[in-house]
Design a protein around this motif. Structure first.
Motif, PDB file in Angstrom:
ATOM      1  N   GLY A  62      -2.988   9.513  -7.784  1.00  0.00           N
ATOM      2  CA  GLY A  62      -4.292  10.500  -8.492  1.00  0.00           C
ATOM      3  C   GLY A  62      -4.995  11.295  -8.420  1.00  0.00           C
ATOM      4  O   GLY A  62      -5.049  11.649  -9.864  1.00  0.00           O
ATOM      5  N   VAL A  71      -2.486  -1.650  -2.883  1.00  0.00           N
ATOM      6  CA  VAL A  71      -1.585  -1.861  -4.681  1.00  0.00           C
ATOM      7  C   VAL A  71      -2.035  -3.476  -5.066  1.00  0.00           C
ATOM      8  O   VAL A  71      -1.673  -4.019  -4.698  1.00  0.00           O
ATOM      9  N   CYS A 120      -1.404   7.248  -2.788  1.00  0.00           N
ATOM     10  CA  CYS A 120      -1.922   6.965  -3.844  1.00  0.00           C
ATOM     11  C   CYS A 120      -2.400   8.751  -4.732  1.00  0.00           C
ATOM     12  O   CYS A 120      -2.016   9.508  -4.525  1.00  0.00           O
ATOM     13  N   ILE A 141      -3.698   1.166  -8.959  1.00  0.00           N
ATOM     14  CA  ILE A 141      -4.685   1.363  -7.567  1.00  0.00           C
ATOM     15  C   ILE A 141      -6.173   1.578  -7.730  1.00  0.00           C
ATOM     16  O   ILE A 141      -6.432   2.323  -8.430  1.00  0.00           O
ATOM     17  N   ILE A 199      -5.713   3.837 -11.321  1.00  0.00           N
ATOM     18  CA  ILE A 199      -4.148   4.276 -11.069  1.00  0.00           C
ATOM     19  C   ILE A 199      -3.265   3.567 -11.171  1.00  0.00           C
ATOM     20  O   ILE A 199      -2.852   3.018 -10.621  1.00  0.00           O
ATOM     21  N   CYS A 250      -9.337   3.302  -7.086  1.00  0.00           N
ATOM     22  CA  CYS A 250      -9.931   4.661  -6.924  1.00  0.00           C
ATOM     23  C   CYS A 250     -11.314   4.462  -6.273  1.00  0.00           C
ATOM     24  O   CYS A 250     -12.172   4.137  -7.500  1.00  0.00           O
ATOM     25  N   VAL A 280       0.434   2.766 -10.950  1.00  0.00           N
ATOM     26  CA  VAL A 280       1.722   3.137  -9.802  1.00  0.00           C
ATOM     27  C   VAL A 280       3.123   2.963 -10.917  1.00  0.00           C
ATOM     28  O   VAL A 280       3.111   0.618 -11.311  1.00  0.00           O
ATOM     29  N   SER A 331       0.926  -1.063  -0.041  1.00  0.00           N
ATOM     30  CA  SER A 331       0.152   0.307   0.070  1.00  0.00           C
ATOM     31  C   SER A 331       0.949   1.146   0.322  1.00  0.00           C
ATOM     32  O   SER A 331       2.355   1.342   0.591  1.00  0.00           O
ATOM     33  N   CYS A 345      -4.603  10.314  -0.651  1.00  0.00           N
ATOM     34  CA  CYS A 345      -5.490   8.470   0.106  1.00  0.00           C
ATOM     35  C   CYS A 345      -3.959   7.893   0.272  1.00  0.00           C
ATOM     36  O   CYS A 345      -3.056   7.705  -0.728  1.00  0.00           O
ATOM     37  N   HIS A 346      -4.312   7.016   0.861  1.00  0.00           N
ATOM     38  CA  HIS A 346      -3.173   6.004   1.261  1.00  0.00           C
ATOM     39  C   HIS A 346      -4.129   4.755   0.735  1.00  0.00           C
ATOM     40  O   HIS A 346      -5.096   4.461   1.554  1.00  0.00           O
ATOM     41  N   LYS A 347      -3.713   3.895   0.015  1.00  0.00           N
ATOM     42  CA  LYS A 347      -4.475   2.926  -0.695  1.00  0.00           C
ATOM     43  C   LYS A 347      -3.598   1.818  -1.196  1.00  0.00           C
ATOM     44  O   LYS A 347      -2.612   1.987  -1.204  1.00  0.00           O
TER      45      LYS A 347
END
Length: 206
Positions: free
Chosen positions: A51, A60, A49, A73, A84, A75, A86, A46, A56-58
């Motif tokens: 985007g 992966v 993000c 990621i 998105i 969204c 990465v 994680s 936000c911490h998202k």
């Protein structure tokens, strides 16, 4: 910053993401890896993000494609930006352990390979001769920080370590000054300086 993170992460290693490492001085990571202080570890699962401005911490998702691996990621915030992409490089992580720092300190002081306690909170590094005899040298985690103990003199490790273009060096003269102090050293039956390891007691009382 490295030593502070180690103290709070113990007994786990301290993890450093690529997003953090990118702000380090040029060549710092390569030197730490070369010296055996840092080592690559598993990819982050994680990240923050990229985007939009929400940061936000998202989590992966990494999947294999026909041309290799792809990290995305998904969204789920309003407005939804969908998948998105990465860079895999952003997922790179390195870890630094107390054991690797202990080995580095022992090497710089020309002492023995570290001998850890059962809980990994104390590392025996051998002994150094002072004006009043031999003094045991220990690397100890106490009160959430790393300390160097020489005889029964204890100082934060940050006072001894110096970072330069060639990596870590240690203020050996300061270590010798502590070894030269005349003090009553408490020793156990094995002849080693006694530093209480209260990790288990603290964990049980939490």
């Amino acid at each position: 910053a490295l030593l502070d993170r180690l103290g709070t992460a113990h007994p786990a290693p301290a993890m450093f993401s690529n997003d953090e490492i990118i702000d380090w001085p040029d060549g710092a990571l390569d030197q730490l890896v070369k010296d055996g202080v840092a080592r690559p570890t598993n990819r982050a699962d994680s990240i923050v993000c990229p985007g939009c401005e929400w940061l936000c911490h998202k989590p992966v998702i990494v999947r294999s494609t026909g041309t290799g691996l792809r990290a995305v990621i998904r969204c789920d915030e309003e407005p939804s930006h969908g998948p998105i992409s990465v860079s895999l490089a952003r997922l790179a992580q390195h870890e630094i352990s107390v054991a690797s720092i202990a080995a580095t300190v022992a090497r710089m002081l020309s002492l023995s390979p570290p001998k850890p306690s059962v809980t990994g909170s104390i590392f025996g590094l051998g002994a150094i001769n002072g004006r009043n005899g031999s003094r045991d040298v220990l690397l100890v985690i106490q009160d959430g920080g790393l300390h160097l103990v020489v005889g029964n003199q204890r100082e934060p490790l940050t006072k001894f370590l110096i970072w330069g273009m060639s990596g870590f060096t240690i203020d050996r003269a300061m270590v010798v000054r502590l070894a030269n102090r005349k003090d009553a050293v408490r020793r156990n039956s094995a002849g080693q300086t006694h530093v209480p390891d209260r990790t288990i007691q603290k964990r049980n009382s939490a």
